[in-house]
Write a protein that holds these residues in place. Structure first.
Motif, short mmCIF file in Angstrom:
data_model
loop_
_atom_site.label_atom_id
_atom_site.label_comp_id
_atom_site.label_asym_id
_atom_site.label_seq_id
_atom_site.Cartn_x
_atom_site.Cartn_y
_atom_site.Cartn_z
N SER A 57 -1.94 -16.67 -5.22
CA SER A 57 -3.35 -16.36 -5.46
C SER A 57 -4.13 -16.30 -4.15
CB SER A 57 -3.97 -17.42 -6.39
OG SER A 57 -3.87 -18.71 -5.81
N ALA A 58 -3.75 -17.12 -3.16
CA ALA A 58 -4.44 -17.10 -1.88
C ALA A 58 -4.11 -15.85 -1.07
CB ALA A 58 -4.07 -18.35 -1.07
N GLU A 59 -2.93 -15.27 -1.29
CA GLU A 59 -2.52 -14.07 -0.55
C GLU A 59 -3.04 -12.79 -1.18
OE1 GLU A 59 1.91 -15.66 0.90
OE2 GLU A 59 1.67 -14.48 -0.94
N ARG A 60 -3.51 -12.87 -2.41
CA ARG A 60 -3.73 -11.68 -3.24
C ARG A 60 -4.68 -10.66 -2.62
NH1 ARG A 60 -2.75 -12.83 -8.50
NH2 ARG A 60 -1.38 -14.37 -7.57
N ASP A 61 -5.87 -11.10 -2.15
CA ASP A 61 -6.83 -10.15 -1.58
C ASP A 61 -6.23 -9.41 -0.38
OD1 ASP A 61 -8.77 -10.75 -3.42
OD2 ASP A 61 -10.00 -11.98 -2.07
N GLY A 62 -5.57 -10.16 0.50
CA GLY A 62 -5.00 -9.55 1.70
C GLY A 62 -3.88 -8.58 1.39
N VAL A 63 -2.97 -8.94 0.48
CA VAL A 63 -1.87 -8.06 0.13
C VAL A 63 -2.39 -6.79 -0.53
CG1 VAL A 63 0.19 -7.82 -1.35
CG2 VAL A 63 -0.18 -9.92 -0.04
N SER A 64 -3.33 -6.94 -1.47
CA SER A 64 -3.87 -5.78 -2.15
C SER A 64 -4.60 -4.85 -1.18
CB SER A 64 -4.84 -6.23 -3.26
OG SER A 64 -5.30 -5.12 -4.01
N SER A 65 -5.39 -5.43 -0.27
CA SER A 65 -6.13 -4.61 0.70
C SER A 65 -5.20 -3.90 1.67
CB SER A 65 -7.12 -5.49 1.48
OG SER A 65 -8.11 -6.02 0.61
N ARG A 66 -4.15 -4.61 2.13
CA ARG A 66 -3.20 -3.97 3.04
C ARG A 66 -2.44 -2.84 2.36
NH1 ARG A 66 -2.85 -9.28 4.96
NH2 ARG A 66 -1.10 -9.80 3.58
N GLY A 67 -2.10 -3.03 1.08
CA GLY A 67 -1.43 -1.96 0.36
C GLY A 67 -2.29 -0.72 0.28
N TRP A 68 -3.57 -0.93 -0.05
CA TRP A 68 -4.48 0.22 -0.13
C TRP A 68 -4.66 0.87 1.24
CZ3 TRP A 68 -6.16 -0.64 -5.34
CH2 TRP A 68 -6.64 0.52 -5.98
N ALA A 69 -4.77 0.05 2.28
CA ALA A 69 -4.95 0.59 3.62
C ALA A 69 -3.74 1.41 4.07
CB ALA A 69 -5.21 -0.56 4.61
N VAL A 70 -2.53 0.90 3.80
CA VAL A 70 -1.31 1.64 4.15
C VAL A 70 -1.28 2.98 3.40
CG1 VAL A 70 1.20 1.64 3.86
CG2 VAL A 70 0.06 -0.35 4.84
N GLY A 71 -1.75 2.97 2.15
CA GLY A 71 -1.81 4.21 1.39
C GLY A 71 -2.70 5.25 2.05
N TYR A 72 -3.83 4.81 2.57
CA TYR A 72 -4.71 5.75 3.26
C TYR A 72 -4.05 6.33 4.50
CZ TYR A 72 -8.61 4.65 0.22
OH TYR A 72 -9.41 4.52 -0.88
N LEU A 73 -3.29 5.51 5.22
CA LEU A 73 -2.59 6.02 6.40
C LEU A 73 -1.54 7.06 6.01
CD1 LEU A 73 -1.93 3.02 8.82
CD2 LEU A 73 -3.54 4.91 9.08
N GLY A 74 -0.77 6.76 4.97
CA GLY A 74 0.25 7.71 4.53
C GLY A 74 -0.35 9.02 4.06
N GLY A 75 -1.36 8.92 3.19
CA GLY A 75 -2.02 10.13 2.72
C GLY A 75 -2.67 10.90 3.85
N GLY A 76 -3.26 10.16 4.81
CA GLY A 76 -3.92 10.81 5.94
C GLY A 76 -2.94 11.51 6.86
N LEU A 77 -1.77 10.91 7.07
CA LEU A 77 -0.78 11.53 7.96
C LEU A 77 -0.28 12.85 7.38
CD1 LEU A 77 1.07 11.51 10.40
CD2 LEU A 77 2.66 10.04 9.14
N LEU A 78 0.06 12.85 6.08
CA LEU A 78 0.52 14.12 5.50
C LEU A 78 -0.61 15.14 5.49
CD1 LEU A 78 2.74 15.74 4.12
CD2 LEU A 78 1.86 14.94 1.92
N LEU A 79 -1.83 14.70 5.20
CA LEU A 79 -2.95 15.63 5.19
C LEU A 79 -3.17 16.23 6.58
CD1 LEU A 79 -5.09 16.96 3.47
CD2 LEU A 79 -6.62 15.05 3.96
N THR A 80 -2.94 15.44 7.64
CA THR A 80 -3.05 15.97 9.00
C THR A 80 -2.05 17.10 9.20
OG1 THR A 80 -3.74 13.82 9.84
CG2 THR A 80 -2.90 15.38 11.44
N LEU A 81 -0.81 16.88 8.80
CA LEU A 81 0.21 17.92 8.93
C LEU A 81 -0.17 19.15 8.11
CD1 LEU A 81 3.40 15.66 8.64
CD2 LEU A 81 2.35 16.58 10.73
#
Length: 477
Positions: free
Chosen positions: A183-207
């Motif tokens: 429960s203490a890790e939850r906010d950080g794990v969820s936020s990092r997952g969403w942030a990594v998703g933006y990087l992945g989507g952004g990288l392909l969109l750049t290409l």
């Protein structure tokens, strides 16, 4: 009769959790390509002209196709009763077609996703289900390459299938969150997952942006470039899904549940019990309703942003793509920023503040001047700051107020209104466009979702809801 041996306990050490968490992040990296490249950028602006081409062939055959598409709005205005496409016998404006298929896709999610959640929880085959849905969605997305000319119906069917598979996979994906984090890790794990998703989507969109801007020098038409870009999202999704499938682990379930509820019929019965059980958790239900309302607004604004830019602001596709690209990378920092703010001010207060920002952004849509790319970029920047954090923190909050062992069932209810646009919001857009033919008015109508969602979330006593679900209340919530 021998008693079945209890299932072996999985290694739940910090190191084992981190390994799964890193694999879990990569599914957001994989599937964000579909949401970013297909939904947010290319499909709406591409499919509307495809529908216009079909309407031209049906109603304005005496006008050259290219000329008809370019002047379609004027031709339709001058000829009342003409300028529609046929969808199962109904006359639909081409500008409203993308909103219609989005509405159909999310309506099917409402019917189907709770069944997916029940199956995932009670068969114990989450990893296999994640992979199956991911690859169905990826293949349907690759099929968008064949949408050209007047094949608007093919585009609609493939999008509905891909979006349904996407939503189903994310139900299973989200349900791993409480299993791979404390429960203490939850906010950080969820936020990092969403942030990594933006990087992945952004990288392909750049290409894809490079490909789209250089299509002439590569000997490609603009339409062919768009089709390749959409196909690339399916390839990206399929390729990177391999990583979470290698890292995530199925959790054992009680033997009587894994057999008795293996059938779809059993899952329907379990769904009925889950919905009935919600009455025992009124504050969880209140939070769920609040999320469904304000996330309707978030998803509908994002899902229609490219069409808003092209139809209301008359901005070319280069501006649309670069704005969405900027959103992807700024949203990476925005998701981490809101996660950091949640640690200091509390998760609920941070989400409420983000809804105030969303309300201001939607209100400003009425004042963005036609052709003003800078104003559109400023709107996109403001959206990027709050976009990922609003959703990541909401996902984290929801994981705290649901009972253990029922994660996928409850997350299926959450996912009904998650990525890919929400039913009521997209229906509101479709109806508004059908009667006003104005994207400004349609986007402005989203303000009611943020206001109502704010009020409902403010009314939710989250510590009490967490305790009622049998979970530990974090230090800040």
């Amino acid at each position: 009769m021998p008693v079945p041996a209890p299932p072996a306990a999985l290694d739940d050490s910090p190191g084992a959790r981190r390994r799964e968490q890193r694999g879990w992040y990569f599914y957001d990296w994989a599937n964000s390509a579909f949401y970013t490249t297909v939904i947010s950028v290319f499909l709406g602006p591409y499919l509307i002209p495809v529908a216009k081409t079909a309407a031209c062939a049906k109603d304005f055959a005496n006008v050259a196709s290219a000329t008809c598409v370019d002047t379609f709005d004027q031709l339709a205005a001058a000829n009342p009763g003409l300028g529609y496409v046929d969808v199962l016998g109904a006359d639909i404006r081409p500008a409203a077609y993308f909103g219609l298929i989005t509405t159909v896709a999310v309506f099917l999610q409402i019917l189907f996703l709770p069944i997916v959640g029940a199956l995932a929880d009670h068969t114990g085959r989450k990893r296999e289900m994640l992979g199956g849905f991911a690859y169905v969605g990826a293949l349907a997305t690759m099929g968008l390459f064949f949408v050209e000319g007047d094949r608007y119906l093919l585009g609609g069917v493939l999008f509905v299938l891909a979006n349904l598979a996407y939503g189903s996979s994310v139900v299973v994906y989200d349900s791993f969150l409480p299993q791979i984090s404390t429960s203490a890790e939850r906010d950080g794990v969820s936020s990092r997952g969403w942030a990594v998703g933006y990087l992945g989507g952004g990288l392909l969109l750049t290409l894809n942006l490079v490909l789209f801007l250089q299509h002439d020098s590569l000997g490609l038409t603009e339409g062919m470039a768009v089709r390749i870009c959409m196909m690339s999202a399916g390839l990206w999704w399929a390729t990177f899904t391999i990583i979470p499938l290698l890292r995530l682990r199925n959790r054992p379930v009680p033997a009587h549940e894994s057999t008795a509820l293996r059938s779809v019929g059993g899952s329907f019965r379990q769904l009925g019990r889950t919905l009935s059980e919600l009455r025992r958790y009124p504050l969880t239900l209140l939070f769920l309703v609040a999320y469904l309302v304000y996330n309707d607004g978030v998803q509908t604004v994002i899902g229609n942003s490219a069409a808003f830019a092209s139809e209301a602001l008359k901005l070319d596709q280069t501006v649309q793509i670069t704005a969405i690209l900027m959103v992807q990378f700024v949203a990476f920092f925005g998701a981490l920023l809101l996660g950091w703010l949640a640690r200091g001010f509390g998760t609920k207060r941070t989400v409420l503040a983000s809804l105030v920002v969303w309300t201001a952004i939607v209100s400003m849509a009425m004042f963005v001047a036609e052709g003003q790319a800078l104003q559109f970029y400023l709107m996109a920047f403001a959206i990027a700051i709050v976009l990922g954090g609003t959703q990541a923190l909401s996902r984290s909050l929801f994981s705290q107020v649901i009972p253990k062992g029922r994660e996928a069932e409850y997350f299926s209810l959450l996912q009904i209104s998650d990525k890919g646009s929400a039913f009521i919001g997209s229906l509101t857009i479709t109806i508004t466009l059908q009667f006003t033919n104005s994207y400004r008015t349609a986007i402005l109508s989203m303000i009611i979702f943020f206001v109502i969602g704010f009020v409902l979330l403010a009314m939710t006593n989250l510590p009490k809801a967490i305790r009622a679900a049998g979970n530990e209340v974090p230090e800040r919530v």
